[in-house]
Design an enzyme around this catalytic site. Structure first.
Site, PDB file in Angstrom:
ATOM      1  N   CYS A   2       0.848  -1.185   0.000  1.00 33.09           N
ATOM      2  CA  CYS A   2       0.000   0.000   0.000  1.00 33.09           C
ATOM      3  C   CYS A   2       0.889   1.242   0.000  1.00 33.09           C
ATOM      4  O   CYS A   2       2.075   1.173   0.275  1.00 33.09           O
ATOM      5  CB  CYS A   2      -0.862   0.012   1.249  1.00 33.09           C
ATOM      6  SG  CYS A   2      -1.664  -1.560   1.528  1.00 33.09           S
ATOM      7  N   ARG A  27       1.269   1.935  -5.943  1.00 33.95           N
ATOM      8  CA  ARG A  27       1.594   0.908  -4.939  1.00 33.95           C
ATOM      9  C   ARG A  27       0.388   0.052  -4.578  1.00 33.95           C
ATOM     10  O   ARG A  27       0.511  -0.950  -3.869  1.00 33.95           O
ATOM     11  CB  ARG A  27       2.120   1.579  -3.657  1.00 33.95           C
ATOM     12  CG  ARG A  27       3.365   2.393  -3.864  1.00 33.95           C
ATOM     13  CD  ARG A  27       3.828   2.957  -2.545  1.00 33.95           C
ATOM     14  NE  ARG A  27       4.240   1.911  -1.640  1.00 33.95           N
ATOM     15  CZ  ARG A  27       5.466   1.424  -1.569  1.00 33.95           C
ATOM     16  NH1 ARG A  27       6.402   1.898  -2.346  1.00 33.95           N
ATOM     17  NH2 ARG A  27       5.753   0.458  -0.732  1.00 33.95           N
ATOM     18  N   TRP A  80      -3.647  -1.910  -1.230  1.00 36.13           N
ATOM     19  CA  TRP A  80      -3.582  -3.143  -2.026  1.00 36.13           C
ATOM     20  C   TRP A  80      -3.909  -4.235  -1.017  1.00 36.13           C
ATOM     21  O   TRP A  80      -3.108  -4.562  -0.151  1.00 36.13           O
ATOM     22  CB  TRP A  80      -2.183  -3.326  -2.617  1.00 36.13           C
ATOM     23  CG  TRP A  80      -2.106  -4.455  -3.584  1.00 36.13           C
ATOM     24  CD1 TRP A  80      -2.394  -4.410  -4.912  1.00 36.13           C
ATOM     25  CD2 TRP A  80      -1.708  -5.801  -3.309  1.00 36.13           C
ATOM     26  NE1 TRP A  80      -2.207  -5.649  -5.475  1.00 36.13           N
ATOM     27  CE2 TRP A  80      -1.785  -6.523  -4.520  1.00 36.13           C
ATOM     28  CE3 TRP A  80      -1.295  -6.488  -2.166  1.00 36.13           C
ATOM     29  CZ2 TRP A  80      -1.469  -7.874  -4.617  1.00 36.13           C
ATOM     30  CZ3 TRP A  80      -0.988  -7.833  -2.260  1.00 36.13           C
ATOM     31  CH2 TRP A  80      -1.073  -8.511  -3.475  1.00 36.13           C
ATOM     32  N   ASN A 106       1.317  -0.083   5.769  1.00 38.71           N
ATOM     33  CA  ASN A 106       1.706  -0.919   4.630  1.00 38.71           C
ATOM     34  C   ASN A 106       2.477  -2.096   5.209  1.00 38.71           C
ATOM     35  O   ASN A 106       3.379  -1.897   6.012  1.00 38.71           O
ATOM     36  CB  ASN A 106       2.597  -0.120   3.675  1.00 38.71           C
ATOM     37  CG  ASN A 106       3.283  -1.025   2.666  1.00 38.71           C
ATOM     38  OD1 ASN A 106       2.709  -2.037   2.240  1.00 38.71           O
ATOM     39  ND2 ASN A 106       4.498  -0.684   2.290  1.00 38.71           N
ATOM     40  N   GLY A 107       2.133  -3.319   4.770  1.00 37.80           N
ATOM     41  CA  GLY A 107       2.839  -4.496   5.271  1.00 37.80           C
ATOM     42  C   GLY A 107       1.847  -5.538   5.755  1.00 37.80           C
ATOM     43  O   GLY A 107       0.647  -5.434   5.472  1.00 37.80           O
ATOM     44  N   GLU A 487      10.500 -11.988 -20.959  1.00 36.66           N
ATOM     45  CA  GLU A 487      10.106 -10.633 -20.556  1.00 36.66           C
ATOM     46  C   GLU A 487       9.015 -10.094 -21.496  1.00 36.66           C
ATOM     47  O   GLU A 487       8.072  -9.447 -21.044  1.00 36.66           O
ATOM     48  CB  GLU A 487      11.344  -9.726 -20.538  1.00 36.66           C
ATOM     49  CG  GLU A 487      11.096  -8.284 -20.186  1.00 36.66           C
ATOM     50  CD  GLU A 487      10.394  -8.066 -18.845  1.00 36.66           C
ATOM     51  OE1 GLU A 487      10.320  -8.986 -18.024  1.00 36.66           O
ATOM     52  OE2 GLU A 487       9.894  -6.950 -18.645  1.00 36.66           O
ATOM     53  N   LYS A 491       5.376  -8.950 -20.158  1.00 34.85           N
ATOM     54  CA  LYS A 491       4.833  -7.606 -20.395  1.00 34.85           C
ATOM     55  C   LYS A 491       3.441  -7.705 -21.004  1.00 34.85           C
ATOM     56  O   LYS A 491       2.523  -7.031 -20.584  1.00 34.85           O
ATOM     57  CB  LYS A 491       5.775  -6.867 -21.347  1.00 34.85           C
ATOM     58  CG  LYS A 491       6.122  -5.483 -21.052  1.00 34.85           C
ATOM     59  CD  LYS A 491       7.000  -5.153 -19.893  1.00 34.85           C
ATOM     60  CE  LYS A 491       6.765  -5.759 -18.570  1.00 34.85           C
ATOM     61  NZ  LYS A 491       7.775  -5.513 -17.582  1.00 34.85           N
ATOM     62  N   GLU A 494       0.752  -9.158 -18.418  1.00 29.58           N
ATOM     63  CA  GLU A 494       0.399  -8.369 -17.234  1.00 29.58           C
ATOM     64  C   GLU A 494      -0.391  -7.113 -17.559  1.00 29.58           C
ATOM     65  O   GLU A 494      -1.178  -6.659 -16.744  1.00 29.58           O
ATOM     66  CB  GLU A 494       1.627  -8.048 -16.378  1.00 29.58           C
ATOM     67  CG  GLU A 494       2.599  -7.108 -17.001  1.00 29.58           C
ATOM     68  CD  GLU A 494       3.812  -6.861 -16.123  1.00 29.58           C
ATOM     69  OE1 GLU A 494       3.702  -6.975 -14.903  1.00 29.58           O
ATOM     70  OE2 GLU A 494       4.879  -6.529 -16.684  1.00 29.58           O
ATOM     71  N   HIS A 510       9.571 -29.853 -26.861  1.00 28.82           N
ATOM     72  CA  HIS A 510       9.426 -30.764 -25.716  1.00 28.82           C
ATOM     73  C   HIS A 510       8.067 -30.588 -25.050  1.00 28.82           C
ATOM     74  O   HIS A 510       7.879 -31.039 -23.919  1.00 28.82           O
ATOM     75  CB  HIS A 510      10.571 -30.539 -24.726  1.00 28.82           C
ATOM     76  CG  HIS A 510      11.905 -30.869 -25.328  1.00 28.82           C
ATOM     77  ND1 HIS A 510      12.410 -32.146 -25.385  1.00 28.82           N
ATOM     78  CD2 HIS A 510      12.805 -30.085 -25.958  1.00 28.82           C
ATOM     79  CE1 HIS A 510      13.577 -32.137 -26.001  1.00 28.82           C
ATOM     80  NE2 HIS A 510      13.838 -30.886 -26.362  1.00 28.82           N
ATOM     81  N   LYS A 609       3.127  -1.997  -7.751  1.00 29.15           N
ATOM     82  CA  LYS A 609       4.480  -1.688  -8.214  1.00 29.15           C
ATOM     83  C   LYS A 609       5.539  -2.284  -7.301  1.00 29.15           C
ATOM     84  O   LYS A 609       6.575  -2.732  -7.742  1.00 29.15           O
ATOM     85  CB  LYS A 609       4.641  -0.172  -8.263  1.00 29.15           C
ATOM     86  CG  LYS A 609       5.985   0.293  -8.793  1.00 29.15           C
ATOM     87  CD  LYS A 609       6.081   0.076 -10.271  1.00 29.15           C
ATOM     88  CE  LYS A 609       7.413   0.496 -10.839  1.00 29.15           C
ATOM     89  NZ  LYS A 609       7.654  -0.131 -12.144  1.00 29.15           N
TER      90      LYS A 609
END
Ligand code: F6R
Length: 614
Positions: A2, A27, A80, A106-107, A487, A491, A494, A510, A609
């Protein structure tokens, strides 16, 4: 994850909290709230006004604009969710039984269930489902007339991670911040002070920042900020000057932060090299100044990261092996932390983290340190936890990255890893002067080469629109092209929510090839490398399964003409440079697909983020 903000000063707090929350929204953004201690009118007792929204910060701002609390002390939060859904009741700030103590957090408080049971037994009531709510109640339970002492006593009982901003309406001139395993800074302005999850929130107001250490508490009053431990021992604060400017943290005419940040890549990678690279290819890092003798003694390099940073680590692994001849391995930090480490004090652990606050990466770093390994953080955030906890730091100097999906910082990480590899290769004599000069030349022209790719945006938009009808994608590459493919796929998925997976070209047959048909396109990284011909063979195999192919090839290479559905030519340059140029192309491709699909590019669903929880 957060974002938290606190203000104490001689201006109105509410507009500052509103603006800072907008800056912190990356965040987390599922609900938001503020508490402002209102200025008493006509001798009335002080009163705290709480405004919350169960949606994004904009909804909170609308509410505040129609009913603006007036006061000089306040705290704010953008959430969040970890414990409890993003509802009005669960939105922060949270308060105690008497509505006097207000807290944003936050946490994750790991022992909250146990503390809550204990407090409930003593008569405290908890309307929300959050872990945070135990904090104001625990402070209340410990309050004997001294708010700061009560905060310290409460925090001693808490296990887990917290960055907190708090006040009590009984102490109208005291704002308190505290941190453990989550970032928190105190901004020092002219007759005003801020507490924030990170510097981005407060750069319009001040560039002087006090970085709080683990387990420390900041008591902010109109006279200044005092830092102490939970035992009340005073600590000399560490103050840094931040060189970011406000416009760097705004969109600057681009439709999204992500697009702006991709366009900032040339400058970002130039900054990553600035002052570190001599014409002879000798490297010096100001904050990672280790004698050559020590570097020569290293017998292994472990590169730790998550997500995009893990992909950067994988490229670092290839380059370190190739240029330095040292055993190198990239490790998913969240797995590494639970494995039995096999290396010792001759290892170098390179911690790759844009934010410098990723919980998994930090724990892996601590484990590497506990084994006696030399450690260096490659990070964008000055004085972040990763930087402080490592023996040295290589700062990206990329400027703030606001878009949740990492873009420019991935490429800054690559440049920094290339420099690190050159430094280690020079130290152990594995690289000739001629090769070093070649690499210097390649790096110096890289910003211009990136600009040339950015200038081809229209071509990329066309491709993105053509491919935006597909719901599944495979990305394939070999060598450095393999992490680039991973990557590219990350991208796309997401930000567009389109299924995309990355694979090595060799791995395709395979298993993954079974997925392919005319509705399952493959983005194939086929630019010049020692394994390019193998990738070309892979493309033939893919085409034989009717899958459309978008191939990235080196200029002048005609081997996929008439084979791949679309061919995008890249300049014929160093493989290490191509990893960056190919990535920029794939970032733009993902961006334009997502925009075409109408997605919230800067704030994709379910993401944040800075992932400060495990
Ligand atoms: C993806 C992305 C994430 C981060 C990851 C690690 O676009 O941004 O995968 O790369 O959460 O973050 P840092 O680099 O801050 O440790």
């Amino acid at each position: 994850m957060c974002g938290i903000i606190g203000y104490l000063g001689d201006r109105e707090a509410t507009p500052i909290l509103m603006e800072s929350l907008k800056r912190l929204e990356y965040r987390g953004y599922d609900s938001a709230g503020v508490a402002v201690l209102e200025l008493p009118k006509n001798g009335d007792p002080t009163r705290t006004s709480v405004t919350k929204s169960e949606a994004k910060v904009d909804t909170l701002i609308e509410k505040l604009e129609s009913n603006m609390p007036s006061g000089r002390l306040g705290i704010g939060h953008t959430r969040w969710a970890t414990h409890g859904k993003p509802t009005y009741i669960n939105a922060h700030p949270h308060t105690d039984c008497h509505g006097k103590i207000f807290v944003v957090h936050n946490g994750i408080i790991e022992n909250f269930a146990e503390l809550k049971a204990e407090l409930e037994a003593a008569g405290h009531e908890f309307p929300s489902e959050t872990d945070t709510e135990v904090v104001p109640h625990l402070i209340e339970a410990n309050y004997k007339g001294d708010f700061l002492a009560a905060v310290r006593a409460a925090l001693k009982r808490i296990k887990g991670a917290y960055a907190l901003a708090m006040f009590s309406s009984d102490d109208p001139e005291l704002l308190v911040g505290a941190r453990l395993n989550a970032p928190l800074v105190v901004g020092l302005g002219e007759k005003e002070y801020y507490i924030a999850s990170d510097i981005t929130a407060i750069i319009p107001y001040t560039k002087r920042v006090l970085v709080l250490g683990e387990g420390e508490v900041a008591a902010v009053t109109p006279l200044g900020a005092e830092v102490s431990t939970l035992d009340g021992v005073t600590i000399k604060p560490k103050i840094v000057h931040v060189d970011w400017d406000v416009t760097q943290a705004q969109k600057g005419g681009f439709a999204h932060f992500m697009l702006k940040e991709i366009h900032e890549t040339p400058e970002a990678i130039a900054n990553a090299m600035r002052g570190r690279l001599s014409d002879e290819g000798l490297i010096s890092f100001r904050e990672f100044d280790v004698p050559n003798e020590q570097l020569r003694n290293l017998n292994e390099v472990v590169l730790l990261g998550m997500g995009t940073s893990l992909h950067a680590a994988m490229i670092g692994e290839y380059v370190l092996e190739d240029w330095v001849g040292l055993p190198a391995r990239a490790a998913d930090a969240s797995e590494f932390r639970y494995r039995r480490p096999t290396f010792g004090d001759k290892a170098l652990s390179v911690v790759i983290t844009q934010s410098g606050e990723t919980a998994d990466t930090l724990v892996a770093l601590h484990q590497a340190k506990a084994r006696g390994a030399l450690s260096v953080a490659v990070t964008n955030v000055i004085a972040s936890s990763a930087a402080r906890d490592s023996d040295g730091a290589i700062y990206l100097h990329a400027g703030p990255e606001i878009g949740v999906a990492s873009t420019k910082t991935f490429n800054s990480h690559l440049v920094s890893l290339y420099l690190l590899a050159m430094q280690l290769a020079s130290a152990n004599g594995r690289i000739s002067l001629e090769r070093r000069r070649e690499l210097v030349q390649a790096l110096r022209v890289l910003p211009e080469q990136v600009r040339a790719i950015l200038a081809r945006d229209k071509e990329i938009v066309k491709l993105a629109h053509k491919y935006s009808k597909y719901r599944n994608f495979m990305y394939a590459g070999r060598g450095l092209g393999y992490p680039v493919a991973l990557e590219g796929a990350l991208k796309l998925k997401e930000i567009s929510y389109v299924h995309a997976e990355g694979t090595s070209g060799g791995e395709l047959k395979h298993g993954p090839i079974a997925l392919l048909d005319d509705q399952f396109p493959v983005v194939a990284v086929c630019t010049a490398s020692s394994t390019k011909d193998k990738m070309v063979s892979n493309v033939h195999e893919i085409v034989a399964r009717n899958a459309p192919v978008l191939a990235l090839v080196s200029e002048g290479d005609r081997s996929l003409d008439g084979v791949a559905t679309d061919v995008f030519e890249m300049p014929a340059v160093e493989e290490a440079s191509l990893a960056i140029l190919n990535t920029v192309m794939l970032q733009l491709f993902a961006y334009h697909v997502a925009v075409k699909l109408g997605q919230d590019v800067d704030q994709p669903r379910n993401l944040a983020k800075s992932v400060t929880v495990e």
